[in-house]
Scaffold this motif. Sequence first.
Motif, PDB file in Angstrom:
ATOM      1  N   LEU A 214       0.827  -1.196   0.000  1.00 34.38           N
ATOM      2  CA  LEU A 214       0.000   0.000   0.000  1.00 34.38           C
ATOM      3  C   LEU A 214       0.870   1.258   0.000  1.00 34.38           C
ATOM      4  CD1 LEU A 214      -2.739   1.442   0.188  1.00 34.38           C
ATOM      5  CD2 LEU A 214      -2.613   1.157   2.683  1.00 34.38           C
ATOM      6  N   GLN A 215       1.918   1.272   0.817  1.00 35.88           N
ATOM      7  CA  GLN A 215       2.792   2.447   0.896  1.00 35.88           C
ATOM      8  C   GLN A 215       3.477   2.720  -0.443  1.00 35.88           C
ATOM      9  OE1 GLN A 215       3.189   4.668   3.669  1.00 35.88           O
ATOM     10  NE2 GLN A 215       3.937   5.807   1.903  1.00 35.88           N
TER      11      GLN A 215
ATOM     12  N   GLN B 251      -9.346   2.412   5.700  1.00 35.00           N
ATOM     13  CA  GLN B 251      -8.543   3.000   6.772  1.00 35.00           C
ATOM     14  C   GLN B 251      -8.907   2.412   8.135  1.00 35.00           C
ATOM     15  OE1 GLN B 251      -8.978   7.248   7.056  1.00 35.00           O
ATOM     16  NE2 GLN B 251      -7.326   7.470   8.535  1.00 35.00           N
ATOM     17  N   VAL B 252     -10.115   1.917   8.288  1.00 32.55           N
ATOM     18  CA  VAL B 252     -10.568   1.336   9.554  1.00 32.55           C
ATOM     19  C   VAL B 252      -9.807   0.052   9.884  1.00 32.55           C
ATOM     20  CG1 VAL B 252     -12.581   0.358  10.734  1.00 32.55           C
ATOM     21  CG2 VAL B 252     -12.839   2.390   9.326  1.00 32.55           C
ATOM     22  N   LYS B 253      -9.304  -0.609   8.853  1.00 31.42           N
ATOM     23  CA  LYS B 253      -8.535  -1.837   9.090  1.00 31.42           C
ATOM     24  C   LYS B 253      -7.257  -1.478   9.844  1.00 31.42           C
ATOM     25  CE  LYS B 253     -10.335  -3.837   4.821  1.00 31.42           C
ATOM     26  NZ  LYS B 253     -11.602  -4.033   5.416  1.00 31.42           N
ATOM     27  N   LYS B 254      -7.069  -2.084  10.997  1.00 28.91           N
ATOM     28  CA  LYS B 254      -5.979  -1.721  11.896  1.00 28.91           C
ATOM     29  C   LYS B 254      -4.612  -1.723  11.225  1.00 28.91           C
ATOM     30  CE  LYS B 254      -4.109  -2.643  16.446  1.00 28.91           C
ATOM     31  NZ  LYS B 254      -4.179  -3.396  17.668  1.00 28.91           N
ATOM     32  N   ALA B 255      -4.345  -2.696  10.403  1.00 28.64           N
ATOM     33  CA  ALA B 255      -3.030  -2.814   9.769  1.00 28.64           C
ATOM     34  C   ALA B 255      -2.726  -1.635   8.849  1.00 28.64           C
ATOM     35  CB  ALA B 255      -2.945  -4.117   8.979  1.00 28.64           C
TER      36      ALA B 255
ATOM     37  N   ARG C 264      -1.465   8.836   7.410  1.00 27.09           N
ATOM     38  CA  ARG C 264      -0.299   9.628   7.013  1.00 27.09           C
ATOM     39  C   ARG C 264      -0.489  10.178   5.595  1.00 27.09           C
ATOM     40  NH1 ARG C 264       3.062   6.620   9.166  1.00 27.09           N
ATOM     41  NH2 ARG C 264       3.228   5.074   7.513  1.00 27.09           N
ATOM     42  N   ALA C 265      -1.001   9.379   4.693  1.00 23.83           N
ATOM     43  CA  ALA C 265      -1.235   9.832   3.317  1.00 23.83           C
ATOM     44  C   ALA C 265      -2.288  10.943   3.291  1.00 23.83           C
ATOM     45  CB  ALA C 265      -1.679   8.654   2.441  1.00 23.83           C
ATOM     46  N   LYS C 266      -3.344  10.779   4.046  1.00 21.79           N
ATOM     47  CA  LYS C 266      -4.366  11.827   4.126  1.00 21.79           C
ATOM     48  C   LYS C 266      -3.787  13.104   4.727  1.00 21.79           C
ATOM     49  CE  LYS C 266      -8.293  10.798   5.816  1.00 21.79           C
ATOM     50  NZ  LYS C 266      -9.255  10.229   6.785  1.00 21.79           N
TER      51      LYS C 266
ATOM     52  N   GLU D  44      -3.834  16.933   3.421  1.00 19.57           N
ATOM     53  CA  GLU D  44      -4.265  18.025   4.298  1.00 19.57           C
ATOM     54  C   GLU D  44      -3.196  19.121   4.360  1.00 19.57           C
ATOM     55  OE1 GLU D  44      -6.010  18.658   8.826  1.00 19.57           O
ATOM     56  OE2 GLU D  44      -4.839  16.867   8.368  1.00 19.57           O
ATOM     57  N   GLU D  45      -1.934  18.719   4.476  1.00 18.01           N
ATOM     58  CA  GLU D  45      -0.830  19.690   4.546  1.00 18.01           C
ATOM     59  C   GLU D  45      -0.775  20.536   3.280  1.00 18.01           C
ATOM     60  OE1 GLU D  45       2.960  21.431   3.773  1.00 18.01           O
ATOM     61  OE2 GLU D  45       2.273  19.655   2.693  1.00 18.01           O
TER      62      GLU D  45
END
Length: 157
Positions: free
Chosen positions: A13-14, A73-77, A84-86, A90-91
């Motif tokens: 994913l990263q 995103q709700v999935k803990k893993a 962080r991506a969101k 936002e930044e």
Amino acid sequence: MARPLKYKTVEELQTAIDEYFQSCEGTVLKDEDEQVVFDKFGRPVIVGEKPPTVTGLALFLGFHSRQALLNYQVKKAFNDTITRAKSRCEEYAEARLFDRDGFNGARFSLTNNFRGWADKPEDSGGAAIADFLKALHPAPGDIAALYAHEADDGTDE
């Protein structure tokens, strides 16, 4: 029966997230001699540059909607990786608050996509984004009133 996960590992994913943000940067324009093209201010011309957005991220990652990414995103893993991506999106929007051209779009994005940003103060008494934005971009009448107040120094001339 639950659908299989689109991404099996955080690393997978990263990698896809990193590719998305890299795709947002665009590329430097070069002429037929492979020389960098500069604008009238001496900056390289960038083509294909686009703002990073949560919806853009979701679509790039292969989700059908922004909400599908939020559900993932709700999935803990995957929570920290997606958060962080969101935050990077936002930044970017937050930085555009200081840019006259991006102000309205940034304001819309922040108030609708991220917690803690609102046009009106919440019941908790938190600071309103409207006051912050007004300080950054005061209306012409507000500026005139400020200078009128400074000119009134209390003397009777």
